[in-house]
Design a protein around this motif. Sequence first.
Motif, PDB file in Angstrom:
ATOM      1  N   ARG A 144       0.890  -2.208   2.796  1.00  0.00           N
ATOM      2  CA  ARG A 144       0.527  -1.076   1.944  1.00  0.00           C
ATOM      3  C   ARG A 144       0.319   0.198   2.771  1.00  0.00           C
ATOM      4  O   ARG A 144      -0.068   0.129   3.945  1.00  0.00           O
ATOM      5  CB  ARG A 144      -0.779  -1.358   1.189  1.00  0.00           C
ATOM      6  CG  ARG A 144      -0.685  -2.372   0.074  1.00  0.00           C
ATOM      7  CD  ARG A 144      -2.035  -2.502  -0.608  1.00  0.00           C
ATOM      8  NE  ARG A 144      -2.014  -3.377  -1.752  1.00  0.00           N
ATOM      9  CZ  ARG A 144      -1.669  -2.999  -2.975  1.00  0.00           C
ATOM     10  NH1 ARG A 144      -1.340  -1.741  -3.204  1.00  0.00           N
ATOM     11  NH2 ARG A 144      -1.668  -3.853  -3.984  1.00  0.00           N
ATOM     12  N   SER A 233       3.444  -2.885  -7.055  1.00  0.00           N
ATOM     13  CA  SER A 233       4.420  -1.828  -7.280  1.00  0.00           C
ATOM     14  C   SER A 233       3.942  -0.468  -6.782  1.00  0.00           C
ATOM     15  O   SER A 233       4.728   0.465  -6.627  1.00  0.00           O
ATOM     16  CB  SER A 233       4.757  -1.732  -8.770  1.00  0.00           C
ATOM     17  OG  SER A 233       3.595  -1.425  -9.528  1.00  0.00           O
ATOM     18  N   HIS A 234       2.638  -0.362  -6.522  1.00  0.00           N
ATOM     19  CA  HIS A 234       2.065   0.919  -6.094  1.00  0.00           C
ATOM     20  C   HIS A 234       1.817   0.967  -4.586  1.00  0.00           C
ATOM     21  O   HIS A 234       1.291   1.944  -4.067  1.00  0.00           O
ATOM     22  CB  HIS A 234       0.740   1.154  -6.833  1.00  0.00           C
ATOM     23  CG  HIS A 234       0.283   2.587  -6.820  1.00  0.00           C
ATOM     24  ND1 HIS A 234      -0.484   3.105  -5.807  1.00  0.00           N
ATOM     25  CD2 HIS A 234       0.495   3.606  -7.671  1.00  0.00           C
ATOM     26  CE1 HIS A 234      -0.748   4.378  -6.046  1.00  0.00           C
ATOM     27  NE2 HIS A 234      -0.150   4.707  -7.180  1.00  0.00           N
ATOM     28  N   TRP A 236       3.550   1.579  -2.005  1.00  0.00           N
ATOM     29  CA  TRP A 236       4.092   2.752  -1.317  1.00  0.00           C
ATOM     30  C   TRP A 236       4.439   3.861  -2.308  1.00  0.00           C
ATOM     31  O   TRP A 236       5.158   4.804  -1.968  1.00  0.00           O
ATOM     32  CB  TRP A 236       5.345   2.362  -0.520  1.00  0.00           C
ATOM     33  CG  TRP A 236       5.025   1.502   0.643  1.00  0.00           C
ATOM     34  CD1 TRP A 236       4.890   0.145   0.656  1.00  0.00           C
ATOM     35  CD2 TRP A 236       4.773   1.932   1.978  1.00  0.00           C
ATOM     36  NE1 TRP A 236       4.570  -0.309   1.904  1.00  0.00           N
ATOM     37  CE2 TRP A 236       4.495   0.770   2.742  1.00  0.00           C
ATOM     38  CE3 TRP A 236       4.762   3.170   2.606  1.00  0.00           C
ATOM     39  CZ2 TRP A 236       4.218   0.818   4.103  1.00  0.00           C
ATOM     40  CZ3 TRP A 236       4.486   3.222   3.965  1.00  0.00           C
ATOM     41  CH2 TRP A 236       4.208   2.055   4.705  1.00  0.00           C
ATOM     42  N   SER A 237       3.943   3.755  -3.517  1.00  0.00           N
ATOM     43  CA  SER A 237       4.361   4.651  -4.589  1.00  0.00           C
ATOM     44  C   SER A 237       3.698   6.025  -4.508  1.00  0.00           C
ATOM     45  O   SER A 237       2.526   6.142  -4.174  1.00  0.00           O
ATOM     46  CB  SER A 237       4.046   4.014  -5.948  1.00  0.00           C
ATOM     47  OG  SER A 237       4.338   4.901  -7.000  1.00  0.00           O
ATOM     48  N   TRP A 238       4.469   7.054  -4.858  1.00  0.00           N
ATOM     49  CA  TRP A 238       3.956   8.409  -4.990  1.00  0.00           C
ATOM     50  C   TRP A 238       3.586   8.693  -6.450  1.00  0.00           C
ATOM     51  O   TRP A 238       3.043   9.740  -6.759  1.00  0.00           O
ATOM     52  CB  TRP A 238       5.008   9.423  -4.552  1.00  0.00           C
ATOM     53  CG  TRP A 238       5.346   9.395  -3.112  1.00  0.00           C
ATOM     54  CD1 TRP A 238       5.818   8.339  -2.393  1.00  0.00           C
ATOM     55  CD2 TRP A 238       5.236  10.482  -2.196  1.00  0.00           C
ATOM     56  NE1 TRP A 238       6.025   8.696  -1.082  1.00  0.00           N
ATOM     57  CE2 TRP A 238       5.677  10.016  -0.936  1.00  0.00           C
ATOM     58  CE3 TRP A 238       4.831  11.809  -2.315  1.00  0.00           C
ATOM     59  CZ2 TRP A 238       5.714  10.814   0.191  1.00  0.00           C
ATOM     60  CZ3 TRP A 238       4.871  12.605  -1.179  1.00  0.00           C
ATOM     61  CH2 TRP A 238       5.300  12.125   0.053  1.00  0.00           C
ATOM     62  N   SER A 239       3.908   7.765  -7.327  1.00  0.00           N
ATOM     63  CA  SER A 239       3.777   7.996  -8.765  1.00  0.00           C
ATOM     64  C   SER A 239       2.317   8.035  -9.210  1.00  0.00           C
ATOM     65  O   SER A 239       1.449   7.372  -8.623  1.00  0.00           O
ATOM     66  CB  SER A 239       4.505   6.897  -9.537  1.00  0.00           C
ATOM     67  OG  SER A 239       4.271   7.002 -10.921  1.00  0.00           O
ATOM     68  N   SER A 241       1.798   7.233 -12.392  1.00  0.00           N
ATOM     69  CA  SER A 241       1.872   6.383 -13.578  1.00  0.00           C
ATOM     70  C   SER A 241       0.683   5.426 -13.612  1.00  0.00           C
ATOM     71  O   SER A 241       0.376   4.764 -12.626  1.00  0.00           O
ATOM     72  CB  SER A 241       3.174   5.579 -13.563  1.00  0.00           C
ATOM     73  OG  SER A 241       3.206   4.649 -14.621  1.00  0.00           O
TER      74      SER A 241
END
Length: 436
Positions: A144, A233-234, A236-239, A241
Amino acid sequence: MKKKIIMLLSLFLTMPAIANTDREWNGIVLGFEPPSKGIFGDMLGIRPILSNNGFTFNSNYLSQTAYNMSGGYDKNKHVAYIDQFAVTFNQDLERWTGIPDARIEGNIVNRNHNDDLTIKRTQDYRVLNNDQTQESAGGGSITRLGWLTFARSFDDRRLTWRIGMMNKTQEFDQTIPCDFQLRTLCGGKSANSLTWSNWNIHTWGTTLSYKITPALTFKTGIMEQNNKATERSHAWSWSTSGSKGFLLPLEIETHTFVNGLPGAYNIGLLYTNAKQKDLYKDKSYKNTWFMYAGMNQQLTQHKNDPNRGLSVSVSGSYHDERSNFMNYVISTSLRYRGLFDIRPEDWLGFGISYTDFSSHYAKGQKNKNKALNITDYKNPLYSPVATNALNAELYYRFKLASWFELQPDLQYWHNPGGIKRTSDAFVLGLKTTITF
C-alpha cells in the motif's frame, strides 16, 4: 458524560507550565529514538550520494508473532505470524526550487500473512475487535501507499502546510511511541474514532501546523473520510470514490520540561460531517465528534546519561457511543531505557489499557438476540453483549545491533473483546525489527 469529558481534559489541562524552552528537548527516553544505522550502512556510498541530493529514506522489516498460552475464546493452540516491509522517504525541494523547507514525503508498506491471533483464538469472533495481539495485523497481504504529500513552511518555519494523499500519523497524535505489541498500548488513541486510519492507509487531505512558541504547536486540517480507503482497490488509488464527508481535526501539542526532564503532551478534538448510523436505534446522525489526549513524561535520568531513564505515558479517548462501539479507552505505561549498564540501549516496558464499551452497542446486540429469539450463548447466531475489557503487556527489547532488535512480550487479556463469558487469556509475543 461531563465527568468523562473532564477526566480526559485533565490529562492536558493539569500539565505543567511551559518552561525552559531555550533548552534542547530530548525525547529519547520517551521512546523517540533517532533512526538507527542500517545493516547495509552507507550502501557502498549510494546513501550519501542520495542524501547530498536531498533524498533521505528509512526502511525496515517488522515481524510480530503471538502464541495463545492459555484461555481465550478458542483454546486450541496456535502460533500466529505477520510481517511487513516499510520504506519512508523525503525529497528536499528547497535546494532546487528555493521554496522554504519544501519537500515531498512518502511511505510504502508491504504486509504479509495476515495471521491475527486475536480473531482466530483470543476473542469471540461475534463481537467487534477493540484490541489486537499484533498491532500491525490487518488489511491482508498487500502493498500500500501510506502517504505521498507535498509540504512547505512559512513565517520563518513556524507555519507548516502539507497537502496530498496523507495519513494522520504524519501530523497528529505523536506524543506516545508505538512500541508495545498490543494495539491499545501502541501510540495514542486518535484511531479509536474509527473515522480515519493509522499508518498505511491514505486519504486526501491538507493540514496546517503553527508553532505558537518553540514548545507549543497548534494543528488543524481537512481530511477526507472514506470508508473504502481500507479496501484493496484503494491501495494505490487517487480516487475519492466512497467519500462520506470531511474530517476536521484540532490539536494542541507541547514539548516541555518538568523538573528539568522532557515531556510531551497533547489534546485533540475530531469532528466529521459524514453520516453516522446508530448502533441501537434505527436512525442516523449528520455528524459526530471524538476526543483524545495524551501525556508522555520522563521521570528519572539514569546517572548522568540523558538517554537513559524512566518515563510514564497516559492516553485516553472519549467517543460518541451512539455510533462508536467503544465508550472510552484509557491506557497507561512505563518505559525504562538502559536499565542495565551492560545494555544501555535496551528497553523495559509495562502497560495496561481499559476499554468501556458503548451502551448503544450493548443494546443493539440484545436487540439482535431478541429479534432472532436466541438466548443460548453457544448458538453461532447469538450476539454476545460487550461490557468492558482490560489488557496488559510486559516486554523487554534487546538492542542486539544498531540494525537488529528482538522484543519478547507477555500479554494478559481480561474479558477479551469485553465478553465476561470468554476466559482470561495469556499470550506470548515476539516482535522483531531489522533496519536496512
